[in-house]
Enzyme design. Structure first.
Site, PDB file in Angstrom:
ATOM      1  N   GLU A 146     122.027  26.792  29.859  1.00 23.08           N
ATOM      2  CA  GLU A 146     121.402  25.684  31.282  1.00 23.08           C
ATOM      3  C   GLU A 146     121.066  26.506  32.222  1.00 23.08           C
ATOM      4  OE1 GLU A 146     125.889  24.654  32.366  1.00 23.08           O
ATOM      5  OE2 GLU A 146     126.437  25.403  30.219  1.00 23.08           O
ATOM      6  N   LYS A 186     119.456  27.822  35.715  1.00 19.81           N
ATOM      7  CA  LYS A 186     120.840  27.482  36.799  1.00 19.81           C
ATOM      8  C   LYS A 186     120.013  27.416  38.245  1.00 19.81           C
ATOM      9  CE  LYS A 186     123.135  31.324  39.289  1.00 19.81           C
ATOM     10  NZ  LYS A 186     122.898  30.610  40.599  1.00 19.81           N
ATOM     11  N   ARG A 246     132.236  24.862  47.739  1.00 15.88           N
ATOM     12  CA  ARG A 246     132.548  25.920  47.343  1.00 15.88           C
ATOM     13  C   ARG A 246     133.505  26.635  48.029  1.00 15.88           C
ATOM     14  NH1 ARG A 246     131.653  30.829  45.617  1.00 15.88           N
ATOM     15  NH2 ARG A 246     132.140  32.042  45.144  1.00 15.88           N
TER      16      ARG A 246
HETATM   17  N1  5U1 Z   1     124.273  26.016  34.585  1.00 16.31           N
HETATM   18  C1  5U1 Z   1     125.523  26.133  35.794  1.00 16.31           C
HETATM   19  N2  5U1 Z   1     125.321  27.009  36.257  1.00 16.31           N
HETATM   20  N3  5U1 Z   1     127.092  27.326  37.596  1.00 16.31           N
HETATM   21  C2  5U1 Z   1     127.278  27.601  38.236  1.00 16.31           C
HETATM   22  N4  5U1 Z   1     126.865  26.918  35.787  1.00 16.31           N
HETATM   23  C3  5U1 Z   1     127.542  27.385  36.270  1.00 16.31           C
HETATM   24  N5  5U1 Z   1     128.809  27.663  36.131  1.00 16.31           N
HETATM   25  C4  5U1 Z   1     129.241  28.317  37.095  1.00 16.31           C
HETATM   26  C5  5U1 Z   1     128.526  28.779  38.252  1.00 16.31           C
HETATM   27  C6  5U1 Z   1     128.484  29.108  39.840  1.00 16.31           C
HETATM   28  O1  5U1 Z   1     130.430  28.918  37.102  1.00 16.31           O
HETATM   29  C7  5U1 Z   1     131.212  29.075  35.833  1.00 16.31           C
HETATM   30  C8  5U1 Z   1     130.612  29.610  34.946  1.00 16.31           C
HETATM   31  C9  5U1 Z   1     132.259  29.749  36.734  1.00 16.31           C
END
Ligand code: 5U1
Length: 668
Positions: free
Chosen positions: A114, A116, A137
Site C-alpha cells: 500500500e 504510505k 493517534r
Molecule cells: N498504508 C498504511 N499506512 N499505515 C500506517 N498502512 C499502515 N499501517 C500502519 C500505519 C501506522 O500501521 C499498522 C501496520 C499497525
C-alpha cells in the site's frame, strides 16, 4: 406532504446522498454532477429545518455545526495504535521478509502492498454503523478526541454503507490533503498575507487540530483507511486485502494503489513502480507499506515494542532536509536576467546531493525572509528541482541581515533594470556584458542550435574574457593560432574546433533562428517561423501583426522577435554570420501540418533514426515533441530498451508506436 411522506422523503434523500458519497469518495466514479448533489443536500436541509424532530446525528447534513471547544478531550485506544518499523533500503526489506519467513516456517509470503500517505493517523469508531467517535493517534495509547472535526471530512462516512458490519468497528487510516488542495490552501493564505504551511502533512495536522470545527470544515481534507482496531460482534475477512475490500464496500475509501503481491520480489517491484508513479499521484506519499496478508499469520508474528512484526514501511529517500545557507550568489543569464541562487551546505535529499537552490527573485527572498547563515528546509520531490520551502527562524544566527538584489550587474557592473510586468531584474548592458555574451555564445554553439563541438564552458569563458569573441559572429573569425595560444588548448584541439566551426556553416534555417537566442523563441517556435516564412529576409522584415500569423506566436513572442530584428547590432551580427558562409537549404513552406495539435514522446533506441532526427521529422509535420509523458501525450514512440516513460504511457492509456509505425504515419 403528510408527516409520513416527509419521513420517507428524508430517508430516501439520505440514502441517495450516501450512495453518491460512496460513488464519489470510494469508487472515484461520481454519477451525478455537483449541482445535482447540492440540490439533493439542500432539499434534505430544508425538510430537516421544517421538521427538526427528524434530524439524526448520521444525517449527511450534520457535518458542521458543533460549537468550538476549549480543549480536546482524551481518548484511550482500546487496541493500541501501533507504529511501523521502517526500512530504508532493499536489503532491509529482504531482511524483514527473511525474518517473517523464518518465524512462519514458510517459503514465500503473500503481502498487501500500500502507499504510505504523508498525513495524520486517526481512528474512527462506528457503533451499529454510525460514526460515534474519532481520535488522533497521539502516543498510540491515548489520542485526542477530534470527532467533530472528523465529521466535517466528506470522505468519512457518518453512516456505513450497505450492511453486515460488526456492531462495533474501529477503522484506522490517514487524514491527508491532496497536493492540489495544499497548493490552493497556501495560495489563499499567501493572498491574505498569512503564514503558509511547509508541507501537506503539516497542513493536514494543523487543519484537523482546530478547536473550531468550522475552520476544519473549510479545509479540503481527505481520508484513506488502511486497517481496523477494535471489533465486536461481527466477522471480518481473514486476509488484509479482502478486509480492505470489505471496508471499501462499507463506504470507507481505500487507496486505489493497494494490491496484494507475492513474496519479497513482488514488494520490491511494487516499490519501484510507486517510486515512478509517485509524482503523478494526487497526494504525497513518503514510502510504501508491506503487510503480511493473512491475518492468522499476522497473529502468529505478533509485535515487538509497539510495532507489528508483520508490517514494514519501505521509505523513499527523504524529500526534505535541513541545511544551512552559506551564501546567496546572483547569476546573470543569457538574456541578462539576474537570478539569486542560495549556496547550501551540501546534503542528501530525495536521492541526490544538493548544494544550491534557486531563489527566483527578490519577492521570493522576501516571502521566505531568507538570510545568509539561516537554516532552511530543502525539499526535492520526485525528479523536481530542489526548492527551499521555509526558514527555521529559531536557528537564525544573531546579526543575520536581510538580502537585497544588487543595483549593479555582478558581472559587468552596469545598472540593473526591472523587467516590465515581471518581478525580475536584468542587466542593462545587453551587448557588452560578458555574462550575456558568454551565455549567448554557449547557446549558439549548443547541440540543438549550431551544434559546434569542442566549444565548452571553459573555452567560451576564456574567449570572452580575452575579448577574442564578443558575439557569435566573432567565432568564425577565430584562427588555429589564436585558439592554441589559450590555456589547456593543444594544436589538435584547436584544429578540431576550427573544423567544427567550418562544419556548422551548413545548417538549417530553424536551427539558425533558434541559435540566435531571441527571447521566447525555442526550437518549436524557430521551426514554425522557418516553415512559415521560408527565408530569413522575409522573417526579418515581418511586422508584429504578420508574425502573429505563425502558429503559436502570440503578441508577446511577436514583440520579442520584431524587437530583435529591429536592433541594428543584431542585424549586423546576422550579416557577418552569413558573410562567414553560414547557409541552409531552401525551406519548403509548410502548407499542411497534418500532425499539428498532436504531442509525441520518444523513448528508447530507435532502429534507423537518431532521436533528434525523428524529432525533427515529427516537428516538420506540425507535431509537438515533449520530453515527458502526461495525459496530454497522444503517442509514445518506443525503441529498444524503453525507460519508465513506457510504463507511464501504458498506465495512462497513451497509444504506443514502434519506429516502423511512426515512419508509416510520417509517410501517410
Ligand atoms: N498504508 C498504511 N499506512 N499505515 C500506517 N498502512 C499502515 N499501517 C500502519 C500505519 C501506522 O500501521 C499498522 C501496520 C499497525
Amino acid at each position: 406532504m403528510t408527516a409520513k411522506d416527509v419521513r420517507h422523503r428524508v430517508e430516501e434523500l439520505r440514502k441517495q446522498i450516501n450512495h453518491h458519497n460512496y460513488r464519489y469518495y470510494v469508487l472515484d466514479a461520481p454519477v451525478i454532477p455537483d449541482a445535482e448533489y447540492d440540490r439533493l443536500l439542500r432539499e434534505l436541509q430544508t425538510l430537516e429545518q421544517q421538521h427538526p424532530e427528524l434530524i439524526t446525528p448520521d444525517s449527511p447534513t450534520q457535518r458542521v455545526g458543533a460549537e468550538p471547544l476549549k480543549k480536546f478531550g482524551a481518548v484511550k485506544h482500546e487496541v493500541p495504535m501501533l507504529s511501523l518499523a521502517n526500512a530504508f533500503s532493499e536489503q532491509e526489506v529482504l531482511d524483514f521478509d527473511r525474518r517473517v519467513r523464518e518465524r512462519l516456517e514458510t517459503e514465500e509470503v503473500e503481502y498487501s502492498a500500500e502507499p504510505k500517505l504523508d498525513g495524520l493517523a486517526v481512528s474512527l469508531l462506528y457503533r451499529d454503523g454510525v460514526f460515534a467517535q474519532g481520535a488522533t493517534r497521539g502516543d498510540g495509547v491515548t489520542g485526542e478526541d477530534v470527532t467533530q472535526n472528523l465529521r466535517t471530512i466528506g470522505a468519512i462516512p457518518l453512516r456505513l454503507y450497505g450492511a453486515g458490519y460488526p456492531a462495533l468497528l474501529e477503522v484506522r487510516g490517514e487524514v491527508y490533503l491532496s497536493k492540489a488542495a495544499f497548493d490552493e490552501l497556501n495560495a489563499a493564505a499567501r493572498a491574505r498575507d498569512e503564514k503558509i504551511f511547509a508541507n501537506p502533512r503539516n497542513a493536514a495536522a494543523g487543519s484537523l487540530r482546530q478547536l473550531d470545527p468550522k475552520i476544519t470544515a473549510r479545509r479540503p481534507l481527505a481520508f484513506f483507511c488502511y486497517g481496523v482496531g477494535a471489533v465486536e460482534r461481527g466477522r471480518l475477512p481473514g486476509e488484509h486485502g479482502a478486509l480492505l475490500a470489505q471496508l471499501r464496500d462499507w463506504g470507507l475509501p481505500v487507496a486505489h494503489e493497494q494490491k496484494v503481491v507475492r513474496g519479497v520480489q513482488g514488494c520490491l517491484n511494487y516499490y519501484r513502480d510507486m517510486a515512478v508513479r509517485r509524482s503523478r499521484l494526487e497526494y504525497d506519499i513518503d514510502g510504501v507499506v508491506y503487510k503480511v496478508n493473512r491475518l492468522d499469520q499476522q497473529e502468529l508474528l505478533g509485535f515487538v515494542s509497539r510495532a507489528p512484526r508483520w508490517a514494514v514501511a519501505h521509505k523513499f529517500p527523504a524529500q526534505e532536509e535541513i541545511t544551512e545557507v552559506l551564501g546567496i550568489d546572483v547569476q546573470v543569464g543569457r538574456t541578462g536576467a539576474l537570478t539569486p541562487v542560495a549556496r547550501l551546505k551540501p546534503m542528501f535529499v530525495g536521492g541526490v546531493t544538493v548544494s544550491n537552490a534557486t531563489l527566483h527573485n527578490q519577492d521570493e527572498i522576501d516571502r521566505l525572509d531568507i538570510r545568509v547563515g539561516d537554516s532552511v528546509i530543502v525539499r526535492r520531490a520526485g525528479d523536481v528541482i530542489p526548492k527551499i520551502v521555509s526558514v527555521v527562524r529559531e536557528r537564525r544566527p544573531y546579526g543575520a541581515k536581510p538580502f537585497h538584489m544588487p543595483k549593479h550587474c555582478p558581472v559587468c557592473g552596469a545598472d540593473v533594470v526591472p523587467v516590465e510586468l515581471e518581478v525580475m531584474t536584468r542587466c542593462s548592458n545587453e551587448l557588452r556584458c560578458p555574462a550575456q555574451s558568454k551565455g549567448q555564445i554557449l547557446h549558439f554553439v549548443s547541440r540543438r542550435a549550431m551544434d559546434i563541438e569542442g566549444l565548452g564552458d571553459k573555452l567560451v569563458e576564456q574567449l570572452v574574457e580575452c575579448k577574442l569573441v564578443e558575439t557569435p559572429a566573432d567565432l568564425y573569425t577565430l584562427t588555429e593560432e589564436q585558439l592554441s595560444g589559450l590555456e589547456r588548448m593543444g594544436e589538435k584541439s584547436a584544429a578540431n574546433v576550427i573544423a567544427a566551426l567550418e562544419k556548422s556553416k551548413t545548417t538549417a534555417l530553424a536551427r539558425f533562428l533558434y541559435a540566435l537566442g531571441i527571447r521566447e523563441v525555442g526550437e518549436a517556435t524557430a521551426l514554425a517561423l522557418a516553415q512559415h516564412f521560408g527565408d530569413l529576409d522575409a522573417l526579418m522584415q515581418a511586422d508584429e501583426v504578420t508574425l502573429q500569423q505563425v502558429p503559436d506566436v502570440g503578441p508577446v513572442v511577436a514583440a520579442h522577435i520584431a524587437a530583435f530584428f529591429h536592433q541594428r547590432h543584431n542585424r549586423e551580427v546576422i550579416k557577418r554570420l552569413r558573410a562567414a558562409g553560414i547557409t541552409w537549404p531552401a525551406v519548403k513552406i509548410a502548407r499542411r501540418l497534418p500532425l499539428a495539435g498532436k504531442t509525441f514522446v520518444l523513448t528508447g533506441t530507435l532502429d534507423t533514426l537518431m532521436r533528434d532526427e525523428a524529432k525533427e521529422k515529427l516537428q516538420a509535420l506540425g507535431a509537438k515533441v515533449s520530453g515527458s509523458v502526461s495525459s496530454k501525450t497522444n503517442y509514445l514512440v518506443a525503441g529498444a530498451d524503453p525507460g519508465s516513460k513506457f510504463d507511464q504511457a501504458r498506465e495512462l492509456g497513451v497509444e504506443i508506436l514502434d519506429e516502423t509505425a511512426m515512419l508509416k504515419m510520417l509517410r501517410t
